[in-house]
Motif scaffolding. Structure first.
Motif, PDB file in Angstrom:
ATOM      1  N   GLY A  47     134.406-103.097  52.449  1.00  0.00           N
ATOM      2  CA  GLY A  47     133.090-102.424  52.226  1.00  0.00           C
ATOM      3  C   GLY A  47     132.525-102.902  53.573  1.00  0.00           C
ATOM      4  N   SER A  48     131.443-102.385  53.818  1.00  0.00           N
ATOM      5  CA  SER A  48     130.626-102.579  54.987  1.00  0.00           C
ATOM      6  C   SER A  48     129.819-103.551  54.672  1.00  0.00           C
ATOM      7  CB  SER A  48     129.708-101.377  55.298  1.00  0.00           C
ATOM      8  OG  SER A  48     128.818-100.868  54.208  1.00  0.00           O
ATOM      9  N   ASP A  49     129.791-104.507  53.826  1.00  0.00           N
ATOM     10  CA  ASP A  49     129.060-105.666  53.472  1.00  0.00           C
ATOM     11  C   ASP A  49     129.617-106.828  54.103  1.00  0.00           C
ATOM     12  OD1 ASP A  49     131.303-105.857  51.885  1.00  0.00           O
ATOM     13  OD2 ASP A  49     130.364-106.020  50.091  1.00  0.00           O
ATOM     14  N   ASP A  50     128.967-107.907  53.821  1.00  0.00           N
ATOM     15  CA  ASP A  50     129.567-109.464  54.199  1.00  0.00           C
ATOM     16  C   ASP A  50     130.623-109.877  53.758  1.00  0.00           C
ATOM     17  OD1 ASP A  50     126.898-109.615  55.596  1.00  0.00           O
ATOM     18  OD2 ASP A  50     126.018-110.905  54.028  1.00  0.00           O
ATOM     19  N   GLY A  52     133.331-107.879  53.443  1.00  0.00           N
ATOM     20  CA  GLY A  52     133.994-106.984  54.050  1.00  0.00           C
ATOM     21  C   GLY A  52     134.280-107.594  55.446  1.00  0.00           C
ATOM     22  N   ARG A  53     133.295-108.386  56.017  1.00  0.00           N
ATOM     23  CA  ARG A  53     133.419-108.923  57.412  1.00  0.00           C
ATOM     24  C   ARG A  53     134.004-110.125  57.100  1.00  0.00           C
ATOM     25  NH1 ARG A  53     128.637-105.998  57.874  1.00  0.00           N
ATOM     26  NH2 ARG A  53     127.186-107.439  56.825  1.00  0.00           N
ATOM     27  N   ARG A  70     140.336 -99.546  57.017  1.00  0.00           N
ATOM     28  CA  ARG A  70     139.175 -98.703  56.856  1.00  0.00           C
ATOM     29  C   ARG A  70     138.068 -99.487  56.544  1.00  0.00           C
ATOM     30  NH1 ARG A  70     139.423 -93.156  53.966  1.00  0.00           N
ATOM     31  NH2 ARG A  70     141.755 -93.291  54.391  1.00  0.00           N
ATOM     32  N   VAL A  71     136.986 -99.461  57.118  1.00  0.00           N
ATOM     33  CA  VAL A  71     135.808 -99.771  56.486  1.00  0.00           C
ATOM     34  C   VAL A  71     134.832 -98.895  56.054  1.00  0.00           C
ATOM     35  CG1 VAL A  71     133.715-100.910  57.180  1.00  0.00           C
ATOM     36  CG2 VAL A  71     135.699-101.566  58.499  1.00  0.00           C
ATOM     37  N   VAL A  72     134.537 -98.906  54.937  1.00  0.00           N
ATOM     38  CA  VAL A  72     133.698 -97.849  54.190  1.00  0.00           C
ATOM     39  C   VAL A  72     132.318 -98.385  53.569  1.00  0.00           C
ATOM     40  CG1 VAL A  72     133.989 -96.282  51.891  1.00  0.00           C
ATOM     41  CG2 VAL A  72     136.196 -97.021  53.131  1.00  0.00           C
ATOM     42  N   LYS A  73     131.595 -97.462  53.813  1.00  0.00           N
ATOM     43  CA  LYS A  73     130.201 -97.817  53.386  1.00  0.00           C
ATOM     44  C   LYS A  73     130.037 -98.183  51.955  1.00  0.00           C
ATOM     45  CE  LYS A  73     125.215 -96.471  53.712  1.00  0.00           C
ATOM     46  NZ  LYS A  73     124.378 -95.391  54.112  1.00  0.00           N
ATOM     47  N   THR A  76     132.612-104.321  49.147  1.00  0.00           N
ATOM     48  CA  THR A  76     134.020-104.748  49.026  1.00  0.00           C
ATOM     49  C   THR A  76     134.385-105.361  47.509  1.00  0.00           C
ATOM     50  OG1 THR A  76     133.904-105.612  51.395  1.00  0.00           O
ATOM     51  CG2 THR A  76     135.739-106.444  50.069  1.00  0.00           C
TER      52      THR A  76
END
Length: 260
Positions: A47-50, A52-53, A70-73, A76
């Motif tokens: 995901g595009s969240d913390d 995911g990072r 792949r980073v998806v909005k 995660t």
């Protein structure tokens, strides 16, 4: 590249200690094979969240190429985890962006560049196994505790090494391992926790006891066993040596918190 793991990842959220660790079968496998010195990659959605990072940063720290992840909005995937006497107990699971996992033709071409491909029952990769196997890759697959006969038969037509989690070395599991190899795999392996592991190579059963170590957290034990086993396969080692390699790696994993 030698190895790639495709499919699931998540954040393992330990609710008792309020600690978070990257995890998921495919993600863990990629990290463990890298730790064992094999060129390794991972493909999946974050995901595009913390969270995911956190996953991307952890993979980068481990030296894995994250350029194809792949980073998806969205969120995660997160798994709630409890520890009781060192044994991990899974609670609620939020699949997040992984619920829409799929692989494009371009991504499939990238995956085909790897000799050894691993996925699992949670990885949503079933639609792609036949093409990857036909391409000539060597596939490993973790059924975990799932024993659906039709599902296992369909998967085993397109894999080389089947793994399953069980409890004892008994007649039932030996028959199941024989059945799985009859569908096509070179070997079928059952991990038995503290009771070790057993493999059938189509002709012979091979048994490996567990190592006696101080168990802190069993998270990732099965994934690291499979990684150790498959790295040994890539080195041309015998099934007994592969079982020992898997046991060695799993024994290290269970002596610390989190999968890795």
């Amino acid at each position: 590249m030698t190895f790639i793991a495709i499919g699931d990842n998540c954040i393992d959220d330990y609710i008792d200690s309020n600690r978070k660790f990257p995890g998921g079968n495919a993600l863990n496998f990629a990290v463990y094979t890298k730790e064992l010195g094999a060129p390794s990659a991972y493909f999946g959605f974050v995901g595009s969240d913390d969270n995911g990072r956190i996953i991307l940063g952890s993979l980068d720290h481990k030296g894995l190429d994250v350029s194809r992840v792949r980073v998806v909005k969205g969120r995660t995937a997160v798994t709630k985890v409890e520890l009781k006497n060192g044994e991990r107990i899974f609670g609620d699971y939020d699949e997040g962006v992984f619920s829409n996992f799929s692989i494009t033709a371009e991504e499939l071409a990238y995956i085909k560049q790897h000799r050894y491909i691993h996925s699992a029952v949670w990885g949503k990769c079933e639609p792609y196994l036949e093409e990857l196997h036909r391409h000539g890759a060597i596939l490993s697959f973790d059924f975990a505790t799932k024993q659906d006969p039709h599902y296992m038969q369909e998967i085993c037509k397109n894999i080389d090494y089947a793994f399953i989690s069980y409890t004892n070395d008994d007649l039932e599991i030996r028959r199941l391992l024989q059945t799985l190899t009859s569908y096509g795999p070179k070997a079928a392996v059952a991990t038995l926790g503290e009771k070790g592991s057993i493999a059938f190579d189509g002709q012979t059963f091979h048994v490996q006891p567990s190592h006696k170590v101080n168990v802190i957290d069993t998270m990732g034990a099965g994934d690291s066993f499979i990684a150790g086993f498959m790295v040994a396969v890539s080195q041309g080692k015998s099934i007994p040596c592969c079982l020992k390699s898997g046991t060695d790696k799993a024994s290290q994993t269970i002596q610390y918190f989190g999968a890795w």
